[in-house]
Design a protein around this motif. Sequence first.
Motif, PDB file in Angstrom:
ATOM      1  N   GLU A 137       0.920  -1.230  -0.035  1.00 30.04           N
ATOM      2  CA  GLU A 137      -0.024   0.102   0.154  1.00 30.04           C
ATOM      3  C   GLU A 137       0.923   1.302  -0.099  1.00 30.04           C
ATOM      4  O   GLU A 137       2.041   1.436   0.807  1.00 30.04           O
ATOM      5  CB  GLU A 137      -0.910   0.058   1.209  1.00 30.04           C
ATOM      6  CG  GLU A 137      -1.939  -1.147   1.064  1.00 30.04           C
ATOM      7  CD  GLU A 137      -2.829  -0.952   2.438  1.00 30.04           C
ATOM      8  OE1 GLU A 137      -2.907   0.200   3.021  1.00 30.04           O
ATOM      9  OE2 GLU A 137      -3.473  -2.165   2.752  1.00 30.04           O
ATOM     10  N   GLU A 138       0.299   2.130  -0.813  1.00 24.59           N
ATOM     11  CA  GLU A 138       1.216   3.355  -1.027  1.00 24.59           C
ATOM     12  C   GLU A 138       0.758   4.450   0.130  1.00 24.59           C
ATOM     13  O   GLU A 138      -0.598   4.369   0.114  1.00 24.59           O
ATOM     14  CB  GLU A 138       0.989   3.969  -2.264  1.00 24.59           C
ATOM     15  CG  GLU A 138       2.040   3.108  -3.364  1.00 24.59           C
ATOM     16  CD  GLU A 138       1.773   3.766  -4.668  1.00 24.59           C
ATOM     17  OE1 GLU A 138       1.615   4.899  -4.776  1.00 24.59           O
ATOM     18  OE2 GLU A 138       2.113   3.162  -5.711  1.00 24.59           O
ATOM     19  N   PRO A 139       1.410   5.211   0.529  1.00 19.74           N
ATOM     20  CA  PRO A 139       0.797   6.020   1.736  1.00 19.74           C
ATOM     21  C   PRO A 139       0.094   7.237   0.799  1.00 19.74           C
ATOM     22  O   PRO A 139       0.191   7.456  -0.350  1.00 19.74           O
ATOM     23  CB  PRO A 139       2.189   6.886   2.290  1.00 19.74           C
ATOM     24  CG  PRO A 139       3.226   6.703   1.282  1.00 19.74           C
ATOM     25  CD  PRO A 139       2.852   5.322   0.708  1.00 19.74           C
ATOM     26  N   GLN A 140      -0.905   7.527   1.555  1.00 19.70           N
ATOM     27  CA  GLN A 140      -1.938   8.459   1.052  1.00 19.70           C
ATOM     28  C   GLN A 140      -1.462  10.037   0.831  1.00 19.70           C
ATOM     29  O   GLN A 140      -0.470  10.222   1.878  1.00 19.70           O
ATOM     30  CB  GLN A 140      -3.219   8.609   1.732  1.00 19.70           C
ATOM     31  CG  GLN A 140      -4.295   7.228   1.761  1.00 19.70           C
ATOM     32  CD  GLN A 140      -4.898   7.414   0.472  1.00 19.70           C
ATOM     33  OE1 GLN A 140      -4.923   8.020  -0.353  1.00 19.70           O
ATOM     34  NE2 GLN A 140      -4.933   6.116   0.069  1.00 19.70           N
ATOM     35  N   GLN A 141      -1.497  10.632  -0.326  1.00 19.19           N
ATOM     36  CA  GLN A 141      -1.050  11.946  -0.514  1.00 19.19           C
ATOM     37  C   GLN A 141      -1.962  12.789  -0.023  1.00 19.19           C
ATOM     38  O   GLN A 141      -3.082  12.710   0.058  1.00 19.19           O
ATOM     39  CB  GLN A 141      -0.550  12.101  -1.912  1.00 19.19           C
ATOM     40  CG  GLN A 141       0.716  11.404  -2.504  1.00 19.19           C
ATOM     41  CD  GLN A 141       0.910  11.620  -3.927  1.00 19.19           C
ATOM     42  OE1 GLN A 141       0.074  12.097  -4.612  1.00 19.19           O
ATOM     43  NE2 GLN A 141       2.099  11.309  -4.276  1.00 19.19           N
ATOM     44  N   SER A 142      -1.195  13.906   0.538  1.00 17.78           N
ATOM     45  CA  SER A 142      -2.282  15.018   0.967  1.00 17.78           C
ATOM     46  C   SER A 142      -3.005  15.977  -0.330  1.00 17.78           C
ATOM     47  O   SER A 142      -2.670  15.476  -1.401  1.00 17.78           O
ATOM     48  CB  SER A 142      -1.697  16.123   1.904  1.00 17.78           C
ATOM     49  OG  SER A 142      -0.779  16.963   1.151  1.00 17.78           O
ATOM     50  N   PHE A 143      -4.089  16.605  -0.123  1.00 18.50           N
ATOM     51  CA  PHE A 143      -4.515  17.324  -1.169  1.00 18.50           C
ATOM     52  C   PHE A 143      -3.504  18.289  -1.734  1.00 18.50           C
ATOM     53  O   PHE A 143      -3.537  18.321  -3.190  1.00 18.50           O
ATOM     54  CB  PHE A 143      -5.786  18.089  -0.759  1.00 18.50           C
ATOM     55  CG  PHE A 143      -6.484  19.169  -1.827  1.00 18.50           C
ATOM     56  CD1 PHE A 143      -7.192  18.512  -2.954  1.00 18.50           C
ATOM     57  CD2 PHE A 143      -5.997  20.438  -1.772  1.00 18.50           C
ATOM     58  CE1 PHE A 143      -7.795  19.308  -3.730  1.00 18.50           C
ATOM     59  CE2 PHE A 143      -6.748  21.225  -2.814  1.00 18.50           C
ATOM     60  CZ  PHE A 143      -7.236  20.762  -3.582  1.00 18.50           C
ATOM     61  N   ASP A 145      -0.314  17.815  -1.804  1.00 20.51           N
ATOM     62  CA  ASP A 145       0.702  17.127  -2.650  1.00 20.51           C
ATOM     63  C   ASP A 145       0.240  16.531  -4.124  1.00 20.51           C
ATOM     64  O   ASP A 145       0.987  16.541  -5.024  1.00 20.51           O
ATOM     65  CB  ASP A 145       1.234  15.777  -1.777  1.00 20.51           C
ATOM     66  CG  ASP A 145       1.872  16.244  -0.584  1.00 20.51           C
ATOM     67  OD1 ASP A 145       2.294  17.388  -0.630  1.00 20.51           O
ATOM     68  OD2 ASP A 145       1.953  15.561   0.435  1.00 20.51           O
ATOM     69  N   GLN A 146      -1.131  16.024  -3.971  1.00 18.75           N
ATOM     70  CA  GLN A 146      -1.817  15.693  -5.398  1.00 18.75           C
ATOM     71  C   GLN A 146      -1.980  16.912  -6.395  1.00 18.75           C
ATOM     72  O   GLN A 146      -1.424  16.876  -7.441  1.00 18.75           O
ATOM     73  CB  GLN A 146      -3.022  15.203  -5.045  1.00 18.75           C
ATOM     74  CG  GLN A 146      -3.201  14.081  -4.325  1.00 18.75           C
ATOM     75  CD  GLN A 146      -4.373  13.397  -3.848  1.00 18.75           C
ATOM     76  OE1 GLN A 146      -5.443  14.155  -4.235  1.00 18.75           O
ATOM     77  NE2 GLN A 146      -4.684  12.047  -3.437  1.00 18.75           N
TER      78      GLN A 146
END
Length: 158
Positions: A137-143, A145-146
Amino acid sequence: MAQKHDILYVNFYTDGSAARKMAPAFPAAQPRKSANAKRKKKTVIFLDPVAVGSLIVAAVLLVMMAVGLTQLQNAQAEAAAMESYLEQLTAENERLTEEFDSQVDLETVEKTALAMGMVPKDQVKSVNIQVQEIHIEEPQQSFWDQMYAILTNLFTGN
């Protein structure tokens, strides 16, 4: 006693009851203009800035549309050229495949392969191996960062 005046009423014919305009006895004097004091007629052209701006924008859009049409025609001509080139390559590939198939003797190839040590497929023992797939699982990026990734991809073309 005072003497009364005799009153005499005269009934002459009059055409209409409107008062008439009296013409002046002498024409009105106009002030004289000197030769140096001639007034120049002003030529005034009223231009609406919004209308001029919209005409300029329309002209720019017309030029852009013409450029786009020429680019589209060039792209269509290039696509047609590539299509004909693809047809030529397909025909050449088919011709070369037929030539290769007519020149290759499959029995000679099989004898040569057996002489080199190759084994027919039906004589080989086969083993099936199952591998479990690992999910990372890849870590969730913040808004933000996206958004940064989207903008960098947009401007760098990656």
